[in-house]
Design a protein around this motif. Structure first.
Motif, mmCIF file in Angstrom:
data_model
loop_
_atom_site.group_PDB
_atom_site.id
_atom_site.type_symbol
_atom_site.label_atom_id
_atom_site.label_comp_id
_atom_site.label_asym_id
_atom_site.label_seq_id
_atom_site.Cartn_x
_atom_site.Cartn_y
_atom_site.Cartn_z
ATOM 1 N N THR A 1 0.832 -1.207 0.000
ATOM 2 C CA THR A 1 0.000 0.000 0.000
ATOM 3 C C THR A 1 0.865 1.255 0.000
ATOM 4 N N ILE A 2 1.907 1.272 0.823
ATOM 5 C CA ILE A 2 2.802 2.434 0.878
ATOM 6 C C ILE A 2 3.478 2.656 -0.472
ATOM 7 N N VAL A 3 3.994 1.595 -1.076
ATOM 8 C CA VAL A 3 4.668 1.710 -2.377
ATOM 9 C C VAL A 3 3.684 2.192 -3.448
ATOM 10 N N ALA A 4 2.470 1.656 -3.467
ATOM 11 C CA ALA A 4 1.462 2.066 -4.453
ATOM 12 C C ALA A 4 1.102 3.538 -4.291
ATOM 13 N N VAL A 5 0.974 4.005 -3.050
ATOM 14 C CA VAL A 5 0.653 5.417 -2.802
ATOM 15 C C VAL A 5 1.808 6.310 -3.258
ATOM 16 N N LEU A 6 3.047 5.903 -2.990
ATOM 17 C CA LEU A 6 4.201 6.692 -3.427
ATOM 18 C C LEU A 6 4.291 6.770 -4.947
ATOM 19 N N ILE A 7 4.099 5.659 -5.629
ATOM 20 C CA ILE A 7 4.144 5.657 -7.100
ATOM 21 C C ILE A 7 3.009 6.505 -7.671
ATOM 22 N N GLY A 8 1.803 6.339 -7.143
ATOM 23 C CA GLY A 8 0.672 7.148 -7.611
ATOM 24 C C GLY A 8 0.892 8.627 -7.367
ATOM 25 N N GLY A 9 1.460 8.975 -6.213
ATOM 26 C CA GLY A 9 1.753 10.371 -5.908
ATOM 27 C C GLY A 9 2.779 10.955 -6.845
#
Length: 130
Positions: free
Chosen positions: A24-32
């Protein structure tokens, strides 16, 4: 009795909970990051469109190429830049197209046409000396 790894943040979920948390953290960082790049590009595009088209006398003082990529099976991408110096000694580096880059020579003097950070053209003053 639990045999799984307990993360504390996700009790009774073991290593699956830790994996989901990191995912979840990695997905949020990539999306951001993707959202940031899109917004930055739109702001630059909008700023260039609202800027006036300038036609100024200048001299070409430098040219450079920047090559990125090209490792392994990926293809390389080359960006071309020219630095122009105006009569008031201020300088401006603009990204130029490959075709224009070949026609521009360091030391050329002429009229630079640009809009914001967008290169529009360069017309050199021709002077023939015998």
């Amino acid at each position: 009795m639990s045999t799984g790894f307990n993360t504390g943040a996700f009790p009774n979920q073991g290593s699956a909970g830790l994996f989901m948390f990191i995912f979840t953290i990695v997905a949020v960082l990539i999306g951001g990051f993707i959202l940031f790049v899109i917004i930055k590009g739109f702001i630059t595009w909008s700023s260039n469109n609202s800027a006036p088209i300038e036609n100024l006398t200048c001299k070409v003082v430098a040219k450079r190429m920047q090559v990125s990529g090209g490792s392994g099976d990926s293809s390389a991408n080359t960006s071309y830049y020219a630095t122009f110096e105006f009569e008031d000694r201020q300088r401006l580096e603009l990204r130029v197209g490959r075709d224009q880059f070949g026609y521009i020579v360091e030391g050329d003097q002429g009229i630079l046409t640009y809009q914001g950070t967008r290169f529009k053209g360069f017309s050199r003053h021709l002077s023939f000396q015998a």
